[in-house]
Design an enzyme around this catalytic site. Structure first.
Site, mmCIF file in Angstrom:
data_model
loop_
_atom_site.group_PDB
_atom_site.id
_atom_site.type_symbol
_atom_site.label_atom_id
_atom_site.label_comp_id
_atom_site.label_asym_id
_atom_site.label_seq_id
_atom_site.Cartn_x
_atom_site.Cartn_y
_atom_site.Cartn_z
ATOM 1 N N THR A 175 1.295 -5.383 11.579
ATOM 2 C CA THR A 175 1.961 -5.406 10.313
ATOM 3 C C THR A 175 1.155 -5.913 9.150
ATOM 4 O O THR A 175 1.648 -6.545 8.226
ATOM 5 C CB THR A 175 3.245 -6.257 10.405
ATOM 6 O OG1 THR A 175 3.833 -6.043 11.643
ATOM 7 C CG2 THR A 175 4.185 -5.897 9.320
ATOM 8 N N LYS A 198 3.830 -6.812 3.817
ATOM 9 C CA LYS A 198 3.626 -5.382 3.591
ATOM 10 C C LYS A 198 3.343 -4.732 4.946
ATOM 11 O O LYS A 198 2.816 -5.375 5.860
ATOM 12 C CB LYS A 198 2.487 -5.124 2.604
ATOM 13 C CG LYS A 198 1.132 -5.642 2.938
ATOM 14 C CD LYS A 198 0.191 -4.704 3.660
ATOM 15 C CE LYS A 198 0.290 -3.273 3.259
ATOM 16 N NZ LYS A 198 -0.572 -2.459 4.170
ATOM 17 N N ASN A 209 -0.497 10.501 5.795
ATOM 18 C CA ASN A 209 -1.752 10.159 6.456
ATOM 19 C C ASN A 209 -2.756 11.295 6.541
ATOM 20 O O ASN A 209 -3.877 11.111 6.994
ATOM 21 C CB ASN A 209 -1.471 9.585 7.837
ATOM 22 C CG ASN A 209 -0.888 8.199 7.708
ATOM 23 O OD1 ASN A 209 -1.512 7.316 7.157
ATOM 24 N ND2 ASN A 209 0.354 8.039 8.147
ATOM 25 N N GLU A 233 5.757 4.374 7.604
ATOM 26 C CA GLU A 233 5.316 5.543 6.845
ATOM 27 C C GLU A 233 6.134 6.780 7.205
ATOM 28 O O GLU A 233 6.133 7.230 8.337
ATOM 29 C CB GLU A 233 3.821 5.782 7.070
ATOM 30 C CG GLU A 233 2.987 4.723 6.350
ATOM 31 C CD GLU A 233 1.501 4.912 6.502
ATOM 32 O OE1 GLU A 233 0.767 4.388 5.652
ATOM 33 O OE2 GLU A 233 1.071 5.561 7.460
ATOM 34 N N THR A 270 0.865 -1.185 0.000
ATOM 35 C CA THR A 270 0.000 0.000 0.000
ATOM 36 C C THR A 270 0.904 1.238 0.000
ATOM 37 O O THR A 270 1.314 1.694 -1.059
ATOM 38 C CB THR A 270 -0.986 0.002 1.191
ATOM 39 O OG1 THR A 270 -0.262 -0.206 2.398
ATOM 40 C CG2 THR A 270 -2.037 -1.074 1.015
#
Lengths: 404, 404
Positions: A187, A176, A399, A273, A150
């Protein structure tokens, strides 16, 4: 001896994989549909999110695991198929389309989805591409790894070989992350394959035990996903003596598995991220493993500590502060804290009090892309490690508008 | 009837305050030394951080509260006097210097410090400025409020008047946030004054109960400070009939107190480090207040939800996800979620599933500087509110290099 090899989930005997762009994601350059298939039915096990809000694929996947066997894993990215009224129906259709093309029974197919929550998942793009996806099955672990990404910036994959009773055995895995990652069955998605012969019961035991020291010790943001799924298929083609109890072979298998899962844990944390660095928190001298894990997880989750790591600021007070609210009964006046990286070691706190250090040296140590914070509680002999990353502008950017 | 008035901690009869720059902070424009004094000895109560790592001032302040009475509050900013070997000694000296200038006994002085952890606090700047600080005592709540600020962008103050048995009574308060704020006895420093007559026992009861629905419901970053201190002095000069039991007067006092503390809670949340907006999370229809609070706190703490609020993104899946990992036994398929601001109401989730909405309207609703997320669990009659803020680039910037 455990040796790293190439090949990801296709490294073990009898596994094929593929990944394509089917159209769930708008960006045509991004694959979004993956398939992993074993030549023969395999022992299977899984661990899943503990979130009360569970994605429909999680619910169905658990159902399909009840037999202890499975032969394929199908997954889409771009949509989590969660909080949708027809979610279960869509997840069932994903398994049924695999049956149609492969003759593997739908309830031997494990299913997963990842992406945005609460938007209907359109089955049509997958219906249109399942034949292509199946026809492309081969040694293509990489495409499958890419298709489950993603916000990941790199595909995550590992494989190892080792021997059990003279037989060469292999384990491969893809994963991922990299947001909504909390140290409690974390996770998002991890798919593991192996050619080891092991009973479903022992496999579930090995996996459940493994995640406690691997994926459950990773934090990116402390949010626990609705879709976290870690499944493993072991097809027995290595022809080792089947593992049916806790013996030397079981332990050797568990060790090789842990090698893979810890490696993936670090990869996930480092690719968190917006992350610019991997933070490893090692806790020593705890009274129990539970205490060591509790402290390590709390430190690695602290937003203030993570922001300090981004700024390469040796603000160890925030480490001590987090230890203090971990809920673990540490003795503050015994705690030692130091940082370590390729650039050297930096001692910052001894017996709960600050010690002088060079700010220049601190900047050097903390500016590396992998930094350890080492905490010695000095009240016992147990230890644990947790992995996370720094909190950066880019985490907020990624985000701030993920959905639209 | 509760009516807001001016004057902060100096609004109640018999209280004076002052604030100066003494030199603990490098920036001469920033005050860093504050004093609040009552004309007469006062009933006193406090609530403090639950962090195992406690600042030296917290330890001493609790000690001085054991008598149930106090007459002054002294505080510095710029250094938390925490994790320093001579911390208690320095905190004691701060109380002794107040005794020297005011004749108030050192153990009737409450003490607090806020700022960086683990760096020795130099007593000299305070020694040099205590005479000045004492001589400036007056109706200067504002200077005291400014002198306790760290990364706060505005001084926080509130005062109200109300009547007890025909007597006019007042409560005043100042507070500082705004990082390291966790929903569990939060918010660094709050100093409250009142001229109400109340026994120490009833005052402690009122304050302990109050924080559960006010400061304990505020989150900026989920980190729990080592120095959180909320103390209240009630000097009785309003000459109401002394409150010694739970009666109508007690309830009227508690209501006025809660008016002040909730107002400060919102101010602290709105001024959270880097915040661009105040987020209020209201939970309805819970089986218990505990459940309502648990859900509200978990949502307001979620980094992913906070980042979405920064981006004005109606990503309600993250709200549902946080509800799901709150640890409270909600029934997901009953949950309704909506957003509300001056720009209107936006319904996003009904009975656990998404409902269609206009993205344009969503942007409008979420772009206001005060946004409510309203959650109806529909399984009971209890409710709770929590306050927080969005997660922004500036939070990362402020905390990436706070110390140096």
């Amino acid at each position: 001896m455990i040796k790293e090899i190439q090949g990801g989930v296709c490294a073990p005997k009898g596994f094929k994989a593929s990944g394509v762009h089917c159209g769930i994601r708008k960006n045509k350059a991004k694959k979004d549909f993956a398939l992993i298939v074993s030549e023969v039915n395999a022992s299977a096990a899984g661990v899943f999110t503990q979130n009360l809000v569970k994605g429909a694929p999680v619910i169905l996947c658990k159902e399909h695991l009840k037999s202890g066997y499975a032969q394929a894993i199908v997954c889409n990215s771009g949509n989590a198929n969660t909080c949708n009224k027809n979610g279960i129906e869509i997840a069932e259709k994903m398994c049924q389309m695999v049956e149609r093309v492969s003759k593997i029974k739908a309830n031997d197919v494990l299913v997963a989805s990842t992406g945005v929550i609460g938007q209907p998942l359109n089955i049509a793009p997958m219906e249109e591409h399942i034949d292509q996806l199946y026809s492309l099955l081969g040694d293509d672990s990489k495409s499958a790894a890419e298709a489950i990404m993603t916000t990941d910036t790199i595909a995550k994959s590992v494989a190892v070989k080792f021997t059990l009773g003279g037989r060469e055995c292999k384990i491969g895995a893809i994963a991922k992350g990299v947001g909504m990652v909390c140290p409690n069955m974390a996770t998002n998605l991890i798919f593991i394959t192996s050619d080891v012969a092991i009973s479903p019961k022992m496999l579930q035991k090995a996996l459940s035990n493994d995640v406690k020291s691997s994926f459950n010790m990773v934090s990116v943001d402390g949010d626990q996903s609705t879709n976290d799924t870690c499944v493993i298929l072991c097809n027995g083609l290595a022809q080792n003596k089947i593992i049916e109890e806790v013996n030397a072979d079981y332990k050797a298998f568990a060790k090789a598995l842990n090698y893979c899962t810890v490696k993936l844990s670090k990869m996930i944390a480092k690719d968190g991220e917006g992350a610019t660095k991997l933070i490893e928190c090692n806790v020593f001298g705890a009274k129990s493993v539970k205490m060591a894990r509790g402290v390590a997880k709390t430190v690695i989750k602290s937003s203030l500590f993570k922001a300090a790591m981004f700024g390469a600021d040796a603000n160890w007070g925030r480490v001590l502060c987090a230890i203090g609210y971990s809920g673990e009964e540490v003795e503050v006046e015994r705690v030692d804290v130091s940082f370590k990286s390729k650039a050297g070691v930096l001692e910052v706190c001894k017996d709960g009090y600050g010690i002088e250090f060079s700010e220049e040296h601190a900047k050097k140590v903390l500016s590396e892309d992998e930094v350890q914070v080492n905490i010695n509680l000095k009240i016992g002999k147990c230890k644990a490690s947790a992995w996370g990353c720094d909190l950066t502008y880019d985490y907020v950017k990624i985000n701030g508008d993920y959905r639209t």
